[in-house]
Design a protein around this motif. Structure first.
Motif, mmCIF file in Angstrom:
data_model
loop_
_atom_site.group_PDB
_atom_site.id
_atom_site.type_symbol
_atom_site.label_atom_id
_atom_site.label_comp_id
_atom_site.label_asym_id
_atom_site.label_seq_id
_atom_site.Cartn_x
_atom_site.Cartn_y
_atom_site.Cartn_z
ATOM 1 N N ASP A 50 50.143 34.199 44.610
ATOM 2 C CA ASP A 50 49.825 33.638 43.272
ATOM 3 C C ASP A 50 50.664 33.473 42.303
ATOM 4 N N ILE A 51 50.923 32.457 41.428
ATOM 5 C CA ILE A 51 51.875 32.767 40.252
ATOM 6 C C ILE A 51 51.225 32.424 38.834
ATOM 7 N N ALA A 52 50.129 31.734 38.812
ATOM 8 C CA ALA A 52 49.284 31.524 37.725
ATOM 9 C C ALA A 52 47.785 31.483 38.027
ATOM 10 N N ILE A 53 47.239 31.662 37.085
ATOM 11 C CA ILE A 53 45.679 31.506 37.073
ATOM 12 C C ILE A 53 45.030 30.722 35.688
ATOM 13 N N SER A 54 44.080 29.979 36.132
ATOM 14 C CA SER A 54 43.381 29.441 34.739
ATOM 15 C C SER A 54 42.033 29.583 34.899
ATOM 16 N N TYR A 55 41.397 29.474 33.660
ATOM 17 C CA TYR A 55 40.223 29.756 33.553
ATOM 18 C C TYR A 55 39.491 28.800 32.420
ATOM 19 N N THR A 56 38.059 28.285 32.751
ATOM 20 C CA THR A 56 37.497 27.203 32.234
ATOM 21 C C THR A 56 36.584 27.933 30.978
ATOM 22 N N LYS A 57 36.031 27.129 30.230
ATOM 23 C CA LYS A 57 35.060 27.665 29.258
ATOM 24 C C LYS A 57 33.595 27.873 30.019
ATOM 25 N N SER A 58 33.537 27.142 31.196
ATOM 26 C CA SER A 58 32.239 27.566 31.871
ATOM 27 C C SER A 58 32.310 28.814 32.602
ATOM 28 N N GLY A 59 33.563 29.345 32.637
ATOM 29 C CA GLY A 59 33.742 30.664 33.553
ATOM 30 C C GLY A 59 34.308 30.652 34.724
ATOM 31 N N VAL A 60 34.829 29.380 35.034
ATOM 32 C CA VAL A 60 35.600 29.181 36.728
ATOM 33 C C VAL A 60 37.168 29.734 36.569
ATOM 34 N N ILE A 61 37.261 30.473 37.495
ATOM 35 C CA ILE A 61 38.707 31.083 37.612
ATOM 36 C C ILE A 61 39.458 30.212 38.681
ATOM 37 N N ARG A 62 40.715 29.775 38.567
ATOM 38 C CA ARG A 62 41.134 29.230 39.575
ATOM 39 C C ARG A 62 42.713 29.979 39.759
ATOM 40 N N SER A 63 43.309 30.183 40.874
ATOM 41 C CA SER A 63 44.404 30.587 41.089
ATOM 42 C C SER A 63 45.510 29.766 41.757
ATOM 43 N N TRP A 64 46.429 29.765 41.334
ATOM 44 C CA TRP A 64 47.616 28.555 41.576
ATOM 45 C C TRP A 64 48.914 29.040 42.373
ATOM 46 N N THR A 101 38.983 29.615 44.212
ATOM 47 C CA THR A 101 38.361 29.487 42.993
ATOM 48 C C THR A 101 36.967 30.434 42.820
ATOM 49 N N VAL A 102 36.940 30.878 41.813
ATOM 50 C CA VAL A 102 35.936 31.783 41.523
ATOM 51 C C VAL A 102 34.839 31.438 40.368
ATOM 52 N N ASP A 103 33.685 31.092 40.526
ATOM 53 C CA ASP A 103 32.765 30.616 39.724
ATOM 54 C C ASP A 103 32.000 32.172 39.089
ATOM 55 N N THR A 104 32.522 32.454 37.946
ATOM 56 C CA THR A 104 31.892 33.777 37.436
ATOM 57 C C THR A 104 30.503 33.627 36.776
ATOM 58 N N SER A 105 30.151 32.564 36.302
ATOM 59 C CA SER A 105 28.965 32.247 35.682
ATOM 60 C C SER A 105 29.294 32.975 34.078
ATOM 61 N N ILE A 106 30.413 33.314 33.677
ATOM 62 C CA ILE A 106 30.506 34.025 32.288
ATOM 63 C C ILE A 106 30.912 32.758 31.464
ATOM 64 N N MET A 107 30.161 32.282 30.177
ATOM 65 C CA MET A 107 30.487 31.266 29.604
ATOM 66 C C MET A 107 31.365 31.790 28.508
ATOM 67 N N ASN A 108 32.311 30.841 28.207
ATOM 68 C CA ASN A 108 33.238 30.744 27.012
ATOM 69 C C ASN A 108 34.095 32.411 27.195
ATOM 70 N N PRO A 109 34.595 32.568 28.401
ATOM 71 C CA PRO A 109 35.443 33.747 28.429
ATOM 72 C C PRO A 109 36.538 34.007 27.410
ATOM 73 N N SER A 110 36.581 35.111 26.913
ATOM 74 C CA SER A 110 37.890 35.148 25.617
ATOM 75 C C SER A 110 39.096 35.719 26.276
ATOM 76 N N LEU A 111 39.028 36.189 27.376
ATOM 77 C CA LEU A 111 40.385 36.716 27.689
ATOM 78 C C LEU A 111 40.199 36.773 29.343
ATOM 79 N N ALA A 112 41.369 36.614 29.852
ATOM 80 C CA ALA A 112 41.655 36.716 31.230
ATOM 81 C C ALA A 112 42.874 37.098 31.732
ATOM 82 N N SER A 113 42.941 37.874 33.003
ATOM 83 C CA SER A 113 44.216 38.175 33.628
ATOM 84 C C SER A 113 44.292 38.312 35.059
ATOM 85 N N GLY A 114 45.399 37.896 35.624
ATOM 86 C CA GLY A 114 45.170 38.048 37.053
ATOM 87 C C GLY A 114 46.274 38.497 37.824
#
Length: 1378
Positions: A612-626, A644-657
């Motif tokens: 992987d070189i990047a990850i994206s995360y959405t306001k609904s808590g879905v993490i995608r790796s690219w 794709t990971v649906d974490t069910s965590i709404m509006n995450p403030s921080l992520a790191s992959g």
């Protein structure tokens, strides 16, 4: 702590102060608006930030009181010490002062008498700081002060202006007077004065003449002493030293000699101390050497020392003897040494203000103090150099003349962001004012340190930063353009710039992995908030060093006038391609992954195995790796979403992959941390923090063998987590805190950012400072016990070594590996391992080496278990004393051998086992011994149940029910009668409901007669469990058994109960009549109102309302097992209430929780054996109609279990229904299931079992070729995710036109033919595959056993066969529940 970069010292003449206070050497310097106080090269006593200021000008230390004065151009700040009595000294603000003239600028500070402070600006002002701060004298000057210093006795002040050639000497006219006054005289110099120094006395109270040294721009040092009238008539010139003539190396021609000169002074007191240290430390061999004799000879003359340096490593030392004597001899100024080869690290290419160095020499009072030289380089460094004074002045060549202990540098403003290269060998740090430094990792004798490689001066705002070529180049992304800087020299230069336009706000800057490391072409990309992107191609010169090894490369391409020989510019940057990754709707952020493991080189294939070189995360808590690949042929960038990971965590403030498929996510409140495995989309860890401040940073690292490490940053601390092995037996945590770094004691400034070095050191940026943490992990009792286990002899361990040992393969005798062997059907192997351990431990003493394999090889795990089982059973047949042998070497693990082995475990510490694991091993040994005792009368599944039931009994969680996994093993056992007997004996034949629930008895019993018998036994035991024998306790059980008469008889005897009369009269009625049913219902609802739920359920049964009774037990009493037991006893396993309950409550709950064990049991109970098999592999929500949404609990890693693959293999071959259920599992789905299970084994440390699984797994043979017309065979990775047979919504296990037994790669005579007979077109299933709402036939569900010998008609309605087909023996046994 490995090292500290405390901040960049100000390029000011009075930025550094040092002194001896109460026996402690104190060094103070200013950096930006920070005051840094140190006492050793690697120890910061205190850092104080003055928030009101941006830059400080000067600092001074009062050696008498310990007070520190520092100032900006306008304000003065006084700090006083406290806590010295407690041994932890700190400084607090005493007061502040300001100059009355707002246009005035302070330049110098100097302490005089106690609490007396001289402030130099456009005037000289004297303040007292005793109590309050008051001005007691001031004098306006013609020009601003450059130097102003009190003499040691505070009688004289030497001052000069910025470009003055006249030094003004102020003499105090009266001490102790409230009205201070000074007169002055001048000391003329031919050129501007560049430095002054007062000679320091040996002791504070010593009365000596004031001697002043001055350094002048004419490159001469002058010595000034008092005149004949004790200084009343001013100071007189005593002697001088020509700095140019002092250094004239003969080996260098005059035109090549440096004209730069630096001078510093070693006071007599420091020279004497340094000489005494040398004499004390010298060995007998050194005492005979010339260097020491030469030093002693010099010291006997009690000189003051002047040391002259140039920037080529040449040094000349001069001694001044009898300073101030009335008669001066020619020998009073004498040369001590003239040496070369001194490495003082002068800046190369520095110019202007940065091309200046100040030196401060001292030697502390403590016995271990060495002669120290502080060199303040105005390019932003302060170096701590140490030397033995005899080595320094040795006239002969000397390699250890001086050693650098520390370089103090950093930033002048608060650090905002720190980025690293993929290898972690170089960093770039950026401040809030866009001041950038590039740092490279450099090994030293003291360990790994950071060296400032280059400084970048950027005036515009920097949005994102990226380092290239191990710190040789840096890329800055600005708001409208991107710039490339060459950082190979101390001052970086811009070499390329490109404008860009992008839809949306740029979020990140990515360095794309190349197919070859160290190449000339580098590609970087940015992705915007609209998921649009641009890629640039950067051409760089070939590296002169290998990025992996750091060695110099010999093949460097030729460059002519900056143009490469292939026609390209040597350094260039151009737009390469644009790309679109879809809609940015709901997108929160995109960021590069933290590199982990090996270097970011890709194979060239774009697939899910790419890093992987990047990850994206959405306001609904879905993490995608690219991941991405540069397509050089089409000049474009190809992207692939790898997970794709649906974490069910709404509006995450921080992520790191991380590039090895781990991600951390922080919730909106910044208090809860979750760690995810993005490869399997599972949650591995969750923790909520309180009282630590908000989580503000996440940084990943990994060991060389790809074990992950996570640093979680808070405002004033960083917690470091390491991954652990999975533990499915005890459901232990899969991450552990191994270190807690707190920096509040060192600096009050909150942490700006942190990053990992490739060597395992964590670099924390806080304020102006960088803290390089030690790579060692302290082993303490408070930490995870496994850390104590891995290092019993050492107090600390390298972090990579610690994390690798907490993960990686387990020793063969570890309880987790043994448990998995038993689950995998390798009970005999587990016994052999334990017997081998027994043999080793008999002669083992602590400190001996214990082979973690005990002599076994990986092939032993793949051997056919039946071979060992058969051999051992043959031995048993020969003699009942087969386990007894004269030599004391057992062949099987009997209970006696188990007891002996456990006796050894109580006295000996086993290597590589924690104390907790050793207790678990003892439990396993006892359980295996018990299973061995009953082995000839029970099957493998019963053995699995018995082992873990016994372990459950021995554990601390006796009240909790046994897991559904163990219930399923017992459910599929053919030795249930023996299991019932053994379980009953465990509870001394007095089994109450809590005991039955604990062992799951009424879940796994399949024989209805035994079920009712055991339920009646529980009814009796519940009645007799108290002395008063209350019929209420057993009412539910007797009414479920439909034995109202027995219950009525019990009530007749309960004469003591107030409820006897009413209950007895009520029970005497006929409850087949509606009126009494209604009366029973009313009583039931009344009891529910009084929260007597179990008794209420009994009255629902009395009213023949089983559905309500089951609902109350499940919903209100929260006892699912009791609800199932009552339903099974009341109406049998085929009853409609039980089926509805399993379909509408149990199966949806299993799907929501991700509980595959519960799902497979429930499907088997309702006769859907095909789905019972599929539920072990296929996502459960796909088997439900309507589909269930998995809850947060289902995302945990422990919803998986490697034992599922054992059950899948066992059930798959059991009957035609289960075989056809396995057909509905796609080939690729099964392949991924096996690989995923293998990965679980590996994460558990059971690598040998993972190898055995992939080595011995048998896939079903492909279906008949007629079903796959004109189709080439597929590799596992090309196979469809789900079976083609599962595509139809109405497909069931009975809708196939061929015999599924042909799919098995072995003989199929033992496969039970349990497919129900169908009509010409089977009744369609409504909804999705495997619907549990609508069934095909009311008579075909659950009664499949009655039609085992009947075949499904072919689609073309062929006539039924006339020949009689004999039913299979196994199918007959299956009908009896065996």
């Amino acid at each position: 702590m490995r090292g500290i970069l405390p901040g960049r010292p100000q390029a000011k003449l009075q930025a550094v102060a040092h002194g001896l206070w109460e026996g402690n050497q104190i060094i103070i310097y200013i950096s930006g608006n920070a005051l840094i106080i140190l006492d050793r090269p690697d120890h910061v006593l205190q850092t104080t930030y003055i928030e009101e200021e941006t830059d400080l000008e000067a600092v001074a230390l009062d050696e008498e009181t310990g007070k520190i004065a520092t100032c900006s151009t306008r304000n003065i700040y006084i700090y006083q010490p406290y806590g010295q009595d407690e041994g932890v000294v700190k400084w607090s603000l005493q007061g502040t002062m300001s100059l009355p003239d707002s246009d005035d600028s302070i330049t110098t500070l100097s302490w005089g008498m106690a609490d007396e402070l001289l402030v130099g600006s456009a005037s000289l002002a004297l303040f007292t700081t005793h109590g309050s701060t008051d001005q007691i004298w001031t004098k306006q000057l013609a020009s601003s002060v450059k130097f102003a210093q009190f003499s040691p006795d505070a009688e004289l002040i030497a001052s000069t202006g910025r470009y003055d050639r006249l030094l003004k000497i102020w003499r105090r006219l009266a001490f102790g007077s409230a009205d201070q006054s000074f007169d002055y005289s001048y000391l003329p110099h031919p050129m501007a004065i560049t430095g002054i120094h007062w000679r320091q006395p040996f002791h504070k109270d010593q009365a000596t003449d004031n001697v002043l040294y001055t350094i002048c721009a004419d490159n001469k040092v002058r010595i000034w002493v008092p005149g004949d009238h004790h200084g009343v008539d001013g100071l007189q010139l005593w002697g001088e030293v020509d700095l140019i003539e002092s250094i004239a190396p003969r080996s260098v021609s005059p035109d090549q000699q440096s004209r730069k000169r630096y001078a510093f002074f070693i006071d007599g007191k420091d020279f004497t101390r340094a000489t005494e240290r040398v004499v004390q430390q010298a060995t007998s061999a050194e005492k005979d050497q010339v260097a020491l004799h030469h030093l002693i000879e010099v010291a006997n003359r009690n000189p003051e020392i002047c040391v002259v340096l140039d920037d080529h490593g040449n040094m000349s030392a001069w001694g001044f003897e009898n300073i101030g004597a009335k008669v001066k001899k020619r020998t009073d100024v004498f040369n001590i040494a003239h040496v070369d080869g001194l490495h003082l690290h002068f800046a190369s290419g520095a110019s202007g203000l940065q091309d200046n160095v100040q030196f401060y020499a001292f030697c502390g009072e403590k016995q271990d103090s060495a002669f120290t030289l502080l060199s303040h380089h105005f390019d932003g460094r302060l170096e701590w150099l140490e030397s033995r004074i005899d080595y320094l002045f040795d006239p002969f060549p000397q390699s250890h003349r001086i050693q650098r202990k520390a370089v103090w540098t950093g930033h002048s403003h608060a650090i905002k962001k720190v980025n690293r290269t993929a290898s972690g060998r170089a960093l770039v740090s950026r401040t809030v004012s866009n001041e950038c430094n590039v740092w490279i990792q450099r090994p030293t004798d003291l360990g790994m340190t950071l060296h400032r490689h280059s400084t970048v001066s950027v005036t515009e705002h920097i949005h994102r930063t990226s380092l290239l070529q191990e710190g040789n180049f840096v890329v800055f992304l600005h708001h409208g353009d991107i710039s490339l800087w060459d950082t190979r020299n101390p001052m970086a230069v811009e070499v390329a710039r490109c404008d860009y336009k992008l839809q949306g706000r740029p979020l990140c800057l990515l360095v794309l992995p190349e197919t070859e490391p160290g190449g000339r072409c580098v590609h970087i990309a940015t992705i915007s908030s609209e998921m649009k992107g641009i890629c640039w191609e950067i051409r760089l010169p070939l590296q002169d060093k290998d990025p992996v090894t750091g060695r110099k490369l010999s093949s460097i391409a030729h460059v002519l006038n900056g143009v490469h020989t292939n026609g390209h510019l040597e350094i260039s940057m151009e737009k390469y391609a644009t790309f679109d990754l879809g809609s940015g709707e709901d997108l929160a952020f995109v960021l590069p992954v933290d590199p982990a493991g090996s270097t970011p080189v890709i194979s060239g294939f774009l697939d899910t195995f790419a890093r992987d070189i990047a990850i994206s995360y959405t306001k609904s808590g879905v993490i995608r790796s690219w991941t991405a690949r540069v397509n050089a042929t089409d000049r474009k960038l190809e992207w692939l979403q790898t997970s794709t990971v649906d974490t069910s965590i709404m509006n995450p403030s921080l992520a790191s992959g991380t590039s090895i498929r781990k991600a951390a996510l922080v919730d909106a409140e910044r208090t809860t941390l979750t760690i995810w495995n993005t490869r399997s989309a599972q949650l591995e860890y969750q923790e909520t923090f309180t009282g630590n401040g908000n989580i503000q940073d996440l940084d990943w690292s990994s060991t060389p063998d790809n074990q992950s490490i996570l640093a979680v940053g808070f405002p004033h601390r960083v917690i470091i987590y390491a991954q652990l092995r999975y533990d499915y037996m005890n459901i232990g945590p899969s991450w552990v805190q191994i270190r807690d770094v707190r920096i509040r004691d060192i600096t009050p400034h909150p942490i700006g950012d942190s990053v990992w070095l490739g060597s395992g050191n964590l670099v924390i940026g806080a304020g102006n400072q960088l803290f390089v943490q030690d790579e060692k992990v302290e082993i303490s009792e408070g930490l995870f016990p496994s850390l104590r286990m891995i290092s019993r002899k050492t107090a600390s361990l390298d972090i990579f070594a610690a994390v690798s040992r907490l993960n990686g393969p387990l020793p063969i005798y570890h309880p987790q590996l043994l448990s998995q062997c038993v689950l995998g059907g390798k009970l005999t192997l587990a016994q052999r391992i334990l017997i081998a351990l027994y043999r080793k431990l008999k002669f083992f003493t602590e400190g001996d080496e214990l082979d973690s394999f005990l002599g076994f090889s990986p092939e032993d795990f793949s051997e056919d278990a039946e071979a060992h089982t058969t051999a051992s059973r043959k031995k048993e047949m020969h003699s009942s004393y087969a386990d007894f042998s004269d030599d004391g070497e057992p062949d099987s693990l009997t209970e006696e051998v188990a007891a002996n082995l456990n006796e050894l475990l109580t006295h000996k510490k086993i290597p590589l086992l924690s104390s907790r694991a050793q207790f678990h091993l003892a439990d396993i040994i006892e359980c295996v011994g018990m299973v061995e005792k009953h082995r000839r009368s029970i099957d493998d599944n019963a053995g699995r149940f018995l082992l873990f039931f016994r372990q459950h009994v021995l554990s601390d969680e006796k009240q909790a029910p046994i897991s559904w996994r163990e219930c399923v093993w017992a459910f599929h056992s053919g030795s249930q009668d023996i299991l019932v007997d053994l379980v009953s004996r465990q509870f001394q034949g007095k089994m109450l409901w809590q005991h039955a629930k604990e062992c799951g008895l009424f879940v796994w019993l399949t024989d209805n007669t035994t079920l009712r018998t055991q339920f009646e036994a529980i009814a009796r035991n519940e009645y007799t469990k108290t002395d008063e024998k209350n019929p209420v306790d057993c009412s539910l059980y007797y009414l479920a058994l439909k034995k109202k008469a027995v219950l009525l008889g019990l009530w007749r005897m309960a004469t003591w109960s107030r409820e006897q009369g009413a209950t007895q009269r009520l029970l005497a009625n006929n409850f087949t009549e509606e009126r009494w049913k209604t009366a029973a219902l009313k009583n039931a609802y009344a009891l529910m109102g009084r929260r007597r739920f179990e008794y209420a359920a009994a009255f629902f049964l009395l009213a023949d309302d089983l559905s309500s009774a089951v609902g109350v037990l499940h919903n209100q009493l929260h006892d699912t097992q009791l609800a199932i037991a009552v339903a099974r006893v009341y109406e049998g396993d085929d009853g409609p209430v039980l089926r509805t309950f399993l379909k509408e409550k149990i199966l949806p709950q299993a799907a929501r929780d991700g509980n595959r064990w519960l799902a497979t049991w429930a499907f088997w109970m309702i006769g859907r054996r095909d789905n019972a098999v599929r539920s072990l592999v296929t996502p459960l929500e796909r088997l439900m109609s309507p589909p269930e949404t998995p809850n947060f609990k289902s995302k945990w890693y422990f919803t998986d279990d490697p034992a599922l693959v054992v059950l899948y293999k066992q059930l798959r071959d059991k009957s035609l229904q289960t075989l056809k259920g396995a057909m509905l599992v796609g080939p690729r789905e099964e392949w991924e299931f096996v690989l995923h299970t293998s990965g679980l084994y590996e994460r558990m440390g059971c690598d040998l079992l993972a190898l055995d699984l992939v080595k011995t797994w048998e896939f079903l043979a492909p279906p008949p070729s007629s079903l796959n017309v004109n189709r080439a065979p597929l590799s596992p990775t090309d196979q469809p995710l789900s079976s083609s047979h599962a595509q139809s919504l109405n497909r069931s296990a009975a809708d196939f036109a061929f015999d599924p037994r042909k799919l098995l790669r072995r003989r199929s005579s033992l496969v039970v033919a349990d497919l129900p007979k169908r009509e010409h077109v089977a009744n369609a299933l409504v909804g999705t595959v495997g619907s549990t709402v609508k069934e095909e036939d009311s008579d075909s569900d659950g009664v499949a056993e009655k039609k085992k010998d009947e075949k499904k008609p072919e689609e073309k309605k062929k006539p039924a066969p006339t020949q009689f087909t004999e039913p299979d023996a196994s199918s007959l046994l299956d009908a009896f529940g065996f």
